[in-house]
Design a protein around this motif. Structure first.
Motif, PDB file in Angstrom:
ATOM      1  N   THR A 135       0.820  -1.214   0.000  1.00 57.80           N
ATOM      2  CA  THR A 135       0.000   0.000   0.000  1.00 57.80           C
ATOM      3  C   THR A 135       0.848   1.257   0.000  1.00 57.80           C
ATOM      4  OG1 THR A 135      -0.176  -0.151   2.416  1.00 57.80           O
ATOM      5  CG2 THR A 135      -1.975  -1.097   1.110  1.00 57.80           C
ATOM      6  N   SER A 150      -3.679  -5.886  -6.909  1.00 56.16           N
ATOM      7  CA  SER A 150      -3.956  -6.114  -5.491  1.00 56.16           C
ATOM      8  C   SER A 150      -3.047  -5.213  -4.672  1.00 56.16           C
ATOM      9  CB  SER A 150      -3.703  -7.578  -5.120  1.00 56.16           C
ATOM     10  OG  SER A 150      -4.516  -8.445  -5.887  1.00 56.16           O
ATOM     11  N   GLY A 151      -3.635  -4.307  -3.890  1.00 54.90           N
ATOM     12  CA  GLY A 151      -2.851  -3.372  -3.104  1.00 54.90           C
ATOM     13  C   GLY A 151      -2.505  -2.130  -3.911  1.00 54.90           C
ATOM     14  N   THR A 164      -8.160  -3.947  -5.946  1.00 55.60           N
ATOM     15  CA  THR A 164      -8.607  -4.196  -4.575  1.00 55.60           C
ATOM     16  C   THR A 164      -7.517  -3.784  -3.598  1.00 55.60           C
ATOM     17  OG1 THR A 164      -7.787  -6.482  -4.620  1.00 55.60           O
ATOM     18  CG2 THR A 164     -10.086  -6.127  -5.226  1.00 55.60           C
ATOM     19  N   GLY A 165      -7.935  -3.159  -2.504  1.00 55.28           N
ATOM     20  CA  GLY A 165      -7.010  -2.868  -1.415  1.00 55.28           C
ATOM     21  C   GLY A 165      -6.086  -1.697  -1.628  1.00 55.28           C
ATOM     22  N   GLY A 221     -11.847  -0.302  -2.301  1.00 53.31           N
ATOM     23  CA  GLY A 221     -10.829   0.479  -1.614  1.00 53.31           C
ATOM     24  C   GLY A 221     -10.520   1.755  -2.373  1.00 53.31           C
TER      25      GLY A 221
END
Length: 200
Positions: free
Chosen positions: A111, A128-129, A144-145, A166
């Motif tokens: 992140t 992802s992230g 996502t995330g 997110g």
């Protein structure tokens, strides 16, 4: 096994993957290689270029330390959507990918990593992230995330789906129609009217 140790800041390394007689890329980096920036150094960049003519997926097998930015330009994909291979860049600050393969990009990031992915093949992209995430893909997109702002564009003819979960702010475009979205889980489907946001 190769170990590259850098000194100072703002170093740029270029890794060009060779191509054998059958069109497959020949690894420039392998699992035993190590690229190390100086302790507390900043602005270090690794650029990877893959021009193979046979469908493959790209990963970073080498150990990277104090390398803040990676740029990948490939005729294939970064990882593969729906496959076992994920392009994992969790230790970076910035990632830029330009891919042309049809398997789709599958990228995993911390992140704290800003991700920019342009996937011009037909397989879309899965992220992802990531921190600030910008994706333009020919196909369905899933983010996502993400911890920061998310901007996604489906450049394909459809029907494709944009899914975002997110992000502090989210903007999505299916074709030429932008749609600001609130934070949360949203789907923007090319099966329905352009610009329609669906909360689930």
């Amino acid at each position: 096994m190769d170990t590259v140790t850098l000194t100072g800041n703002n170093n740029v390394l270029n890794a060009v993957l060779g191509v054998d007689a059958s069109g497959h890329s020949v690894a420039t980096l392998n699992a035993f290689d190590s690229i190390k920036g100086a302790a507390n150094s900043t602005g270090n960049t690794l650029n990877i270029a893959d021009s193979s003519t046979v469908a493959q997926v790209d990963v970073i097998p080498a150990t990277l330390s104090n390398i803040q930015t990676v740029g990948l330009t490939t005729t294939d994909n970064a990882g593969s959507v729906g496959g076992p291979t994920v392009f994992d860049v969790s230790g970076l600050t910035n990632l830029t990918v330009q891919s042309a393969g049809n398997a789709g990009d599958d990228i995993k990031a911390a992140t704290t990593t800003n991700v920019t992915d342009t996937a011009s093949g037909g397989g879309g992209a899965t992220i992802s992230g990531g921190n600030a995430v910008t994706v333009k893909a020919n196909g369905s997109i899933s983010v996502t995330g993400a911890a920061g702002a998310v901007a996604v564009t489906d450049a394909g003819a459809g029907p494709n789906t944009i899914t975002v979960q997110g992000g502090t702010t989210v903007s999505a475009a299916a074709g030429a129609v932008p749609t600001p979205l609130r934070r949360g889980f949203f789907m923007l489907s090319r099966n329905g009217p352009k610009g329609q946001a669906i909360t689930t």
